[in-house]
Write a protein that holds these residues in place. Structure first.
Motif, PDB file in Angstrom:
ATOM      1  N   ARG A 193      -0.579  53.336  36.561  1.00 51.43           N
ATOM      2  CA  ARG A 193      -1.389  51.952  37.319  1.00 51.43           C
ATOM      3  C   ARG A 193      -0.346  51.608  37.455  1.00 51.43           C
ATOM      4  NH1 ARG A 193      -6.620  49.755  37.574  1.00 51.43           N
ATOM      5  NH2 ARG A 193      -8.452  50.910  36.188  1.00 51.43           N
TER       6      ARG A 193
ATOM      7  N   TYR B  52      -3.962  54.590  42.722  1.00 53.33           N
ATOM      8  CA  TYR B  52      -3.930  53.377  42.746  1.00 53.33           C
ATOM      9  C   TYR B  52      -3.784  53.000  43.842  1.00 53.33           C
ATOM     10  CZ  TYR B  52      -4.803  54.091  37.814  1.00 53.33           C
ATOM     11  OH  TYR B  52      -5.295  55.205  36.721  1.00 53.33           O
TER      12      TYR B  52
ATOM     13  N   GLY C 173      -7.977  48.956  43.982  1.00 52.81           N
ATOM     14  CA  GLY C 173      -7.909  49.772  42.210  1.00 52.81           C
ATOM     15  C   GLY C 173      -8.178  51.170  42.251  1.00 52.81           C
ATOM     16  N   ALA C 174      -8.931  51.076  41.647  1.00 55.01           N
ATOM     17  CA  ALA C 174      -8.222  53.153  41.509  1.00 55.01           C
ATOM     18  C   ALA C 174      -9.411  53.721  43.127  1.00 55.01           C
ATOM     19  CB  ALA C 174      -8.775  53.938  40.501  1.00 55.01           C
TER      20      ALA C 174
END
Length: 285
Positions: A270, A279, A283-284
């Motif tokens: 991250r 990412y 977010g992912a």
């Protein structure tokens, strides 16, 4: 509690500084890189502003940041009653740091090693105050985790234990006592799990998403081991596994080659934008 020093403004150090400041402590956050310190302040401000949205307390970002002083010189720690060390999980780096902390800090300052794998007694041997060195393994993300491992070294005094325990409780943490051994409890198990999960991907048994889905769906884990690796930092996972391998000299801790390759390529999870997953700001992916 007097001024608390935090050394290392990476993910863990920033989380520790934020947790301390939101608990009412004055903090001095030290890192060798001014850019890292600026990023840390930005991250703390964002986390404070998002806290209520994520189900946490309503935090005043300006008030929290006002309690945190940042700088690149260890001399800023001169008046700290406790210094919490959070630098990279590298014995060579820590071996250079602790004698410098001895010089920069007053005689009564307690050192807390926030380490995931290195024995506390070994770190205490780097200082002239082994009775004032205590291990605390904070969990990530620090402000959201209610407990931590509480690890005294061989020489740690009762007064040091009491002081650090009081500090942790003031931060909203439950200190869980464990004995001093490389990896302690959590990472002795977790690092083996993540390392073996990486081997599954490395050997083509399953991709990362499939490995994690097994753990989420079959065992009810909120995160799979490779999602956890990305959260902690793939590089941190590698360094921790290497420490376990060096300490125990046991082949079961042999680091997966994929972890080495990802770390060398900068795929740290991250914090770098890509690890086992990609990412973005949202977010992912």
């Amino acid at each position: 509690m007097s001024l608390v020093g935090v050394v290392g403004a990476g993910v863990m150090g920033t989380g520790v500084a934020q947790n301390l400041a939101t608990s009412g402590h004055d903090v001095v956050l030290v890192d060798v890189d001014p850019g890292t310190l600026a990023d840390a302040r930005d991250r703390i401000e964002l986390e404070c502003r998002m806290s209520r949205m994520l189900g946490g307390p309503d935090l005043d970002a300006e008030a929290v940041l006002a309690r945190i002083t940042t700088g690149t010189e260890l001399e800023l720690l001169a008046e700290a009653g406790v210094v919490i060390e959070n630098i990279t999980e590298s014995w060579d780096l820590k071996a250079r740091l602790y004698p410098k902390l001895d010089e920069a800090c007053k005689e009564g300052t307690v050192f807390v090693a926030n380490t995931s794998a290195i024995p506390i007694t070994r770190l205490a041997g780097l200082t002239a105050r082994p009775d004032k060195v205590m291990g605390v393994h904070f969990m990530n993300p620090v402000p959201m985790k209610p407990a931590c491992e509480f690890i005294p070294g061989y020489h740690t005094s009762e007064s040091t234990k009491d002081l650090v325990r009081e500090l942790l409780v003031s931060m909203g943490k439950k200190p869980i006592p464990v004995n001093d051994a490389s990896g302690f409890v959590s990472n002795r198990v977790l690092m083996l799990t993540v390392n073996e999960a990486a081997f599954l991907v490395h050997e083509g048994v399953a991709d990362a998403a499939t490995v994690d889905e097994v753990f989420r769906s079959c065992f009810g884990h909120p995160m799979g081991p490779l999602e956890t690796a990305d959260l902690i930092g793939v590089d941190t996972i590698l360094y921790s596994v290497e420490v376990l391998h060096d300490e125990f000299n046991d082949s079961k801790y042999r680091p997966c080659p994929l972890l080495k390759q990802m770390t060398a390529a900068g795929l740290h999870g991250r914090k770098s934008g890509r690890g086992f997953y990609s990412y973005s700001a949202a977010g992912a992916g």
